[in-house]
Design a protein around this motif. Structure first.
Motif, PDB file in Angstrom:
ATOM      1  N   ILE A 101       0.856  -1.183   0.000  1.00 55.16           N
ATOM      2  CA  ILE A 101       0.000   0.000   0.000  1.00 55.16           C
ATOM      3  C   ILE A 101       0.892   1.232   0.000  1.00 55.16           C
ATOM      4  O   ILE A 101       1.757   1.394   0.865  1.00 55.16           O
ATOM      5  N   GLY A 102       0.710   2.096  -0.987  1.00 54.55           N
ATOM      6  CA  GLY A 102       1.527   3.296  -1.077  1.00 54.55           C
ATOM      7  C   GLY A 102       1.005   4.218  -2.154  1.00 54.55           C
ATOM      8  O   GLY A 102      -0.071   3.997  -2.716  1.00 54.55           O
ATOM      9  N   ASN A 103       1.756   5.264  -2.455  1.00 54.61           N
ATOM     10  CA  ASN A 103       1.350   6.182  -3.519  1.00 54.61           C
ATOM     11  C   ASN A 103       2.265   6.005  -4.724  1.00 54.61           C
ATOM     12  O   ASN A 103       3.214   5.212  -4.702  1.00 54.61           O
ATOM     13  N   THR A 125      11.568  -0.782  -6.565  1.00 51.55           N
ATOM     14  CA  THR A 125      12.392  -1.543  -5.613  1.00 51.55           C
ATOM     15  C   THR A 125      11.687  -1.675  -4.262  1.00 51.55           C
ATOM     16  O   THR A 125      11.784  -2.720  -3.617  1.00 51.55           O
ATOM     17  N   GLU A 126      10.971  -0.625  -3.833  1.00 54.20           N
ATOM     18  CA  GLU A 126      10.235  -0.686  -2.567  1.00 54.20           C
ATOM     19  C   GLU A 126       9.098  -1.688  -2.647  1.00 54.20           C
ATOM     20  O   GLU A 126       8.823  -2.432  -1.695  1.00 54.20           O
ATOM     21  N   ILE A 127       8.419  -1.706  -3.802  1.00 52.24           N
ATOM     22  CA  ILE A 127       7.324  -2.660  -3.993  1.00 52.24           C
ATOM     23  C   ILE A 127       7.873  -4.083  -4.003  1.00 52.24           C
ATOM     24  O   ILE A 127       7.309  -4.991  -3.379  1.00 52.24           O
ATOM     25  N   TRP A 128       8.980  -4.288  -4.703  1.00 46.29           N
ATOM     26  CA  TRP A 128       9.599  -5.610  -4.753  1.00 46.29           C
ATOM     27  C   TRP A 128      10.015  -6.070  -3.348  1.00 46.29           C
ATOM     28  O   TRP A 128       9.757  -7.220  -2.965  1.00 46.29           O
ATOM     29  N   GLU A 129      10.651  -5.191  -2.603  1.00 46.73           N
ATOM     30  CA  GLU A 129      11.119  -5.559  -1.268  1.00 46.73           C
ATOM     31  C   GLU A 129       9.964  -5.989  -0.367  1.00 46.73           C
ATOM     32  O   GLU A 129      10.096  -6.912   0.448  1.00 46.73           O
ATOM     33  N   HIS A 130       8.822  -5.325  -0.523  1.00 46.16           N
ATOM     34  CA  HIS A 130       7.634  -5.712   0.251  1.00 46.16           C
ATOM     35  C   HIS A 130       7.255  -7.152  -0.056  1.00 46.16           C
ATOM     36  O   HIS A 130       7.062  -7.967   0.862  1.00 46.16           O
ATOM     37  N   PHE A 131       7.153  -7.486  -1.332  1.00 44.48           N
ATOM     38  CA  PHE A 131       6.722  -8.836  -1.700  1.00 44.48           C
ATOM     39  C   PHE A 131       7.796  -9.881  -1.399  1.00 44.48           C
ATOM     40  O   PHE A 131       7.468 -11.047  -1.124  1.00 44.48           O
ATOM     41  N   ALA A 132       9.048  -9.490  -1.427  1.00 46.11           N
ATOM     42  CA  ALA A 132      10.117 -10.421  -1.069  1.00 46.11           C
ATOM     43  C   ALA A 132      10.011 -10.816   0.403  1.00 46.11           C
ATOM     44  O   ALA A 132      10.198 -11.984   0.766  1.00 46.11           O
ATOM     45  N   ILE A 133       9.658  -9.836   1.255  1.00 45.70           N
ATOM     46  CA  ILE A 133       9.470 -10.113   2.691  1.00 45.70           C
ATOM     47  C   ILE A 133       8.260 -11.019   2.896  1.00 45.70           C
ATOM     48  O   ILE A 133       8.298 -11.996   3.636  1.00 45.70           O
ATOM     49  N   VAL A 134       7.172 -10.677   2.211  1.00 49.21           N
ATOM     50  CA  VAL A 134       5.948 -11.491   2.320  1.00 49.21           C
ATOM     51  C   VAL A 134       6.218 -12.917   1.865  1.00 49.21           C
ATOM     52  O   VAL A 134       5.772 -13.889   2.481  1.00 49.21           O
ATOM     53  N   SER A 135       6.976 -13.053   0.768  1.00 55.61           N
ATOM     54  CA  SER A 135       7.267 -14.368   0.215  1.00 55.61           C
ATOM     55  C   SER A 135       8.039 -15.238   1.185  1.00 55.61           C
ATOM     56  O   SER A 135       7.861 -16.467   1.243  1.00 55.61           O
TER      57      SER A 135
END
Length: 279
Positions: free
Chosen positions: A256-258, A264-274
């Protein structure tokens, strides 16, 4: 499975040859804008789609470039017709006008709002970044569904791929339920089942895809090795200030963001979730 990413060698040759009509359009007009991030290029099954804004700008298939006659005011219906037929005198002098028409075109379809977000993240291949949008509007067609996932992200450093659906915070599927399940979760689950089933072919097709991009754009991108995971991620962009249901956030852990955030920030989020880490 019908999912294929390929382009015949003769089509690649004609696009790269400045002595062909296709080559002149591609090399003189499209290629500079692709490299600058003004036009997005997507490889399909013996077809190349070029996007300006949220819409297809040109398509190259058969033996010529095609355009959507509805966007350019040449027809009330959406039909792909030859550029030579619409602009028999040539398009060089009209290229910028055509680009603006497509970039500013807005249909009444709700998807158009998400497409305005997507165009902010066109890759500029003349600049090296760790994460790019490699493909968009991806439909596997394995179950006859019409759904198209918005993004395929590619981390060129880890050589991993990640499918991501994009929604504005005001999208009704974030609040609407059927049988107690959020519509967006049903959508993502449908995608994820296909990615799990066909993960090997997906990676193989995008290895070919990157190889074709390298030829067309004169790049040396590494080819992907694997999917980050087979779950379709959700990126929610805050534009209207609408609250997101906490139970939805807890269940699928969306980004969730603007639109000022980097990929890279979006990728890092999903990498953590993964990895199953708690956010």
């Amino acid at each position: 499975m019908a999912f294929v990413r390929q382009l015949d060698k003769d089509k690649i040759t004609r696009l790269l040859d400045n002595n062909t009509m296709e080559g002149k359009i591609y090399n003189e007009l499209l290629l500079p804008d692709i490299m600058e991030g003004h036009v997005f290029v997507g490889i399909r099954d013996n077809k190349v789609d070029f996007y300006a804004g949220g819409n297809i700008f040109f398509s190259y298939y058969g033996s010529s470039f095609k355009i959507n006659s509805k966007i350019y005011g040449k027809s009330k219906d959406s039909k792909m017709i030859s550029v030579n037929r619409v602009f028999p005198e040539g398009i060089k002098d009209k290229y910028l006008w055509i680009w603006k028409q497509c970039n500013e075109y807005a249909s009444e379809n709700r998807e158009q709002e998400e497409r305005k977000i997507l165009k902010r993240y066109f890759p500029a291949y003349n600049r090296k970044v760790p994460v790019i949008v490699l493909d968009r509007e991806i439909r596997l067609n394995s179950d006859g569904s019409k759904g198209k996932c918005d993004w395929l992200l590619y981390n060129v450093e880890t050589r991993q791929l990640k499918f991501v659906e994009v929604k504005r915070d005001s999208h009704k599927c974030l609040r609407r339920h059927h049988d107690g399940i959020f519509d967006v979760i049903s959508q993502l689950n449908g995608y994820s089942r296909q990615y799990e089933t066909y993960k090997d072919n997906i990676v193989m097709q995008y290895r070919k895809y990157v190889g074709i991009l390298n030829q067309l754009l004169g790049l040396s991108l590494p080819v992907p090795e694997e999917l980050l995971d087979t779950f379709a991620g959700l990126a929610i962009f805050v534009q209207c200030g609408v609250d997101i249901d906490k139970s939805l956030i807890a269940e699928i852990k969306p980004f969730i963001g603007n639109t000022s955030v980097k990929l890279t920030e979006i990728w890092e989020h999903f990498a953590i979730v993964s990895k199953g880490n708690k956010l």
